[in-house]
Design a protein around this motif. Structure first.
Motif, PDB file in Angstrom:
ATOM      1  N   PRO A 346      57.652 -17.118  13.957  1.00  0.00           N
ATOM      2  CA  PRO A 346      58.113 -15.925  14.655  1.00  0.00           C
ATOM      3  C   PRO A 346      57.557 -14.615  14.113  1.00  0.00           C
ATOM      4  N   ASP A 347      56.845 -14.641  12.994  1.00  0.00           N
ATOM      5  CA  ASP A 347      56.327 -13.405  12.399  1.00  0.00           C
ATOM      6  C   ASP A 347      55.098 -13.753  11.576  1.00  0.00           C
ATOM      7  N   ASP A 348      54.031 -14.080  12.263  1.00  0.00           N
ATOM      8  CA  ASP A 348      52.870 -14.668  11.586  1.00  0.00           C
ATOM      9  C   ASP A 348      51.563 -14.274  12.258  1.00  0.00           C
ATOM     10  N   TYR A 349      50.454 -14.811  11.695  1.00  0.00           N
ATOM     11  CA  TYR A 349      49.162 -14.723  12.352  1.00  0.00           C
ATOM     12  C   TYR A 349      49.165 -15.675  13.553  1.00  0.00           C
ATOM     13  N   MET A 350      48.536 -15.241  14.644  1.00  0.00           N
ATOM     14  CA  MET A 350      48.301 -16.078  15.815  1.00  0.00           C
ATOM     15  C   MET A 350      46.804 -16.012  16.096  1.00  0.00           C
ATOM     16  N   ILE A 351      46.134 -17.124  16.242  1.00  0.00           N
ATOM     17  CA  ILE A 351      44.691 -17.068  16.426  1.00  0.00           C
ATOM     18  C   ILE A 351      44.330 -16.382  17.736  1.00  0.00           C
ATOM     19  N   TRP A 352      45.192 -16.507  18.778  1.00  0.00           N
ATOM     20  CA  TRP A 352      44.898 -15.792  20.025  1.00  0.00           C
ATOM     21  C   TRP A 352      45.100 -14.296  19.835  1.00  0.00           C
ATOM     22  N   GLY A 353      46.065 -13.901  18.996  1.00  0.00           N
ATOM     23  CA  GLY A 353      46.229 -12.483  18.704  1.00  0.00           C
ATOM     24  C   GLY A 353      44.985 -11.915  18.047  1.00  0.00           C
ATOM     25  N   ASP A 354      44.428 -12.665  17.099  1.00  0.00           N
ATOM     26  CA  ASP A 354      43.189 -12.237  16.442  1.00  0.00           C
ATOM     27  C   ASP A 354      42.052 -12.094  17.450  1.00  0.00           C
ATOM     28  N   TYR A 355      41.942 -13.085  18.335  1.00  0.00           N
ATOM     29  CA  TYR A 355      40.843 -13.052  19.317  1.00  0.00           C
ATOM     30  C   TYR A 355      40.966 -11.827  20.219  1.00  0.00           C
ATOM     31  N   TYR A 356      42.126 -11.632  20.833  1.00  0.00           N
ATOM     32  CA  TYR A 356      42.270 -10.522  21.776  1.00  0.00           C
ATOM     33  C   TYR A 356      42.191  -9.171  21.070  1.00  0.00           C
ATOM     34  N   TYR A 357      42.621  -9.114  19.829  1.00  0.00           N
ATOM     35  CA  TYR A 357      42.481  -7.884  19.045  1.00  0.00           C
ATOM     36  C   TYR A 357      41.006  -7.503  18.910  1.00  0.00           C
ATOM     37  N   LEU A 358      40.163  -8.482  18.551  1.00  0.00           N
ATOM     38  CA  LEU A 358      38.747  -8.172  18.413  1.00  0.00           C
ATOM     39  C   LEU A 358      38.114  -7.888  19.776  1.00  0.00           C
ATOM     40  N   GLU A 359      38.494  -8.647  20.792  1.00  0.00           N
ATOM     41  CA  GLU A 359      37.947  -8.369  22.122  1.00  0.00           C
ATOM     42  C   GLU A 359      38.282  -6.938  22.538  1.00  0.00           C
ATOM     43  N   ALA A 360      39.535  -6.528  22.335  1.00  0.00           N
ATOM     44  CA  ALA A 360      39.946  -5.173  22.704  1.00  0.00           C
ATOM     45  C   ALA A 360      39.200  -4.120  21.898  1.00  0.00           C
ATOM     46  N   LEU A 361      39.030  -4.345  20.599  1.00  0.00           N
ATOM     47  CA  LEU A 361      38.285  -3.402  19.763  1.00  0.00           C
ATOM     48  C   LEU A 361      36.848  -3.243  20.255  1.00  0.00           C
ATOM     49  N   LEU A 362      36.211  -4.358  20.578  1.00  0.00           N
ATOM     50  CA  LEU A 362      34.825  -4.301  21.038  1.00  0.00           C
ATOM     51  C   LEU A 362      34.720  -3.572  22.368  1.00  0.00           C
ATOM     52  N   ARG A 363      35.714  -3.751  23.216  1.00  0.00           N
ATOM     53  CA  ARG A 363      35.690  -3.041  24.495  1.00  0.00           C
ATOM     54  C   ARG A 363      35.916  -1.537  24.285  1.00  0.00           C
ATOM     55  N   MET A 364      36.628  -1.179  23.234  1.00  0.00           N
ATOM     56  CA  MET A 364      36.844   0.236  22.936  1.00  0.00           C
ATOM     57  C   MET A 364      35.556   0.918  22.471  1.00  0.00           C
ATOM     58  N   ASP A 365      34.695   0.178  21.762  1.00  0.00           N
ATOM     59  CA  ASP A 365      33.608   0.830  21.019  1.00  0.00           C
ATOM     60  C   ASP A 365      32.204   0.373  21.418  1.00  0.00           C
ATOM     61  N   THR A 366      32.087  -0.735  22.164  1.00  0.00           N
ATOM     62  CA  THR A 366      30.768  -1.271  22.493  1.00  0.00           C
ATOM     63  C   THR A 366      30.740  -1.722  23.954  1.00  0.00           C
ATOM     64  N   ALA A 367      29.610  -2.234  24.373  1.00  0.00           N
ATOM     65  CA  ALA A 367      29.474  -2.766  25.736  1.00  0.00           C
ATOM     66  C   ALA A 367      29.871  -4.234  25.809  1.00  0.00           C
ATOM     67  N   LEU A 368      30.270  -4.824  24.689  1.00  0.00           N
ATOM     68  CA  LEU A 368      30.629  -6.237  24.680  1.00  0.00           C
ATOM     69  C   LEU A 368      31.962  -6.473  25.363  1.00  0.00           C
ATOM     70  N   ARG A 369      32.078  -7.611  26.029  1.00  0.00           N
ATOM     71  CA  ARG A 369      33.294  -8.034  26.699  1.00  0.00           C
ATOM     72  C   ARG A 369      33.636  -9.442  26.236  1.00  0.00           C
ATOM     73  N   GLY A 370      34.740  -9.977  26.718  1.00  0.00           N
ATOM     74  CA  GLY A 370      35.093 -11.356  26.415  1.00  0.00           C
ATOM     75  C   GLY A 370      34.278 -12.307  27.271  1.00  0.00           C
ATOM     76  N   TYR A 371      34.755 -13.520  27.410  1.00  0.00           N
ATOM     77  CA  TYR A 371      33.975 -14.560  28.082  1.00  0.00           C
ATOM     78  C   TYR A 371      34.674 -15.085  29.324  1.00  0.00           C
ATOM     79  N   TRP A 372      35.375 -14.180  30.006  1.00  0.00           N
ATOM     80  CA  TRP A 372      36.134 -14.557  31.200  1.00  0.00           C
ATOM     81  C   TRP A 372      35.299 -14.409  32.462  1.00  0.00           C
ATOM     82  N   TYR A 373      34.173 -13.723  32.371  1.00  0.00           N
ATOM     83  CA  TYR A 373      33.272 -13.564  33.513  1.00  0.00           C
ATOM     84  C   TYR A 373      31.876 -13.261  32.981  1.00  0.00           C
ATOM     85  N   ASP A 374      30.896 -13.594  33.773  1.00  0.00           N
ATOM     86  CA  ASP A 374      29.504 -13.395  33.375  1.00  0.00           C
ATOM     87  C   ASP A 374      29.180 -11.908  33.400  1.00  0.00           C
ATOM     88  N   ARG A 375      28.674 -11.419  32.268  1.00  0.00           N
ATOM     89  CA  ARG A 375      28.295 -10.003  32.245  1.00  0.00           C
ATOM     90  C   ARG A 375      26.893  -9.899  32.857  1.00  0.00           C
TER      91      ARG A 375
END
Length: 375
Positions: A346-375
């Protein structure tokens, strides 16, 4: 701030390659050490996705080698049909083999990804016209259940139609997304975690929760899945109802955020000094707001509202929930909640939390996106 946080996340991901070896991180149970598994959990694609994002950002061949190794593991998992009897095939293969296809145009990765889409179609229930979340066909408890998480598995089907030319994948994804919009989203813009149907007739029975507070409450991670999932369905279909639904869910989420803009684990739970957060829900929502903003016209009066929520949430995640100043940490994001009522991390690391955190950071600062659609 974003670049510092990204560089830290990439370095921790690089460090974890040696720590994890051929195993996959799932959640922690002590707030410090990830539980590892041999690629038999629904969450294992998020480790692969972290590796691919880190490689794309850094160009480090060690990260690519580790990412490719995970794809080989997913190929073996498919061949042996290990723990694939659920709807989370998209989480597993969109972030592993589809990611490799996007980045390297690897034909073997393409073939594996199409096989994964075919495996997901095995969950389609013709009589009820939905993708069954859990359990085998005819299961008396799980057979008629859909869950809001599945919206993030649908991109695998949309993608498969684009790359095979076969419309069946997209057609099924659309029907399921429309059914999710109708039955999982309530009239007040909140959401059910799950909804049940009669397996023989498709008649709606009612909504419930699995990981939320009560059947009538709004589990924050489920609401976040809906924000991002409906925005992605809009990207593939251009159905304005999907975009409007994403906006409705986003408003509800934002209006109920606490002062530091990071969600508690359920919007209806009593809040006190001991109430658990779910940082992973806010990381997913941040990605959803970013996706939503890409589809809104600059003149839309709600654009500043969504941008402000995104900025506040991301600043809070970096400054108060990340492990930015903890160089030896295994996880990237603290205070995630897996299953609070079940007392499971209930109060821990979640690997999906880590993934979406980095995806969101990259979208804030770079042209990189996740892998839900072909760029």
């Amino acid at each position: 701030m974003w670049k510092l946080a990204i560089d830290d996340a990439v370095q921790k991901t690089r460090d974890n390659i040696e720590r994890f070896g051929r195993l996959f991180p799932h959640v922690s149970t002590d707030g410090k050490t990830y539980q590892l598994n041999p690629n038999d959990e629904w969450t294992d694609g998020f480790w692969s996705g972290l590796l691919w994002l880190s490689y794309e950002y850094s160009g480090d061949p060690a990260l690519r080698e580790a990412a490719v190794s995970t794809v080989r593991s997913f190929e073996s998992r498919m061949e042996q049909n290990v723990a694939l009897a659920h709807h989370d095939i998209g989480f597993l293969y969109s972030l592993s083999s589809v990611a490799q296809w996007f980045i390297e145009k690897d034909e073997a990765a393409l073939a594996l990804s199409v096989r994964a889409a075919d495996k997901l179609l095995e969950r389609w229930r013709e009589k009820g016209a939905y993708i069954q979340a859990w359990g085998p066909l005819g299961d008396p408890e799980q057979g008629g259940r859909i869950i809001i998480d599945c919206l993030l598995n649908l991109p695998l089907l949309y993608w498969a139609s684009e790359h095979t030319g076969d419309p069946k994948y997209k057609e099924i994804a659309i029907v399921h997304a429309e059914k999710s919009r109708r039955y999982l989203v309530r009239g007040d813009d909140s959401s059910y975690h799950t909804f049940h149907f009669n397996q023989e007739t498709g008649e709606p029975i009612g909504g419930s929760t699995h990981q939320g507070y009560t059947n009538g409450s709004t589990w924050t991670r489920g609401q976040a899945w809906g924000i991002y999932g409906f925005a992605l369905s809009y990207r593939y279909t251009k159905n304005p109802l999907f975009l409007e639904t994403s906006k409705r869910l986003a408003r509800y989420f934002i209006e109920r955020l606490p002062e530091d803009s990071v969600a508690y684990w359920d919007f209806n739970v009593d809040v006190n000094d001991h109430t658990y957060r779910d940082s992973s829900a806010s990381a997913i929502a941040a990605c959803g707001w970013q996706e939503l903003l890409e589809h809104l016209d600059a003149s839309d009066p709600e654009v500043p509202y969504f941008r402000d929520a995104l900025q506040r949430t991301m600043e809070s995640l970096v400054q108060s929930y990340s492990t930015l100043n903890e160089p030896g940490a295994q996880g990237l994001l603290k205070h995630g909640s897996y299953h609070v009522r079940g007392n499971s991390s209930p109060d821990d690391y979640m690997i999906w939390g880590d993934y979406y955190y980095l995806e969101a950071l990259l979208r804030m600062d770079t042209a990189l996106r996740g892998y839900w659609y072909d760029r």
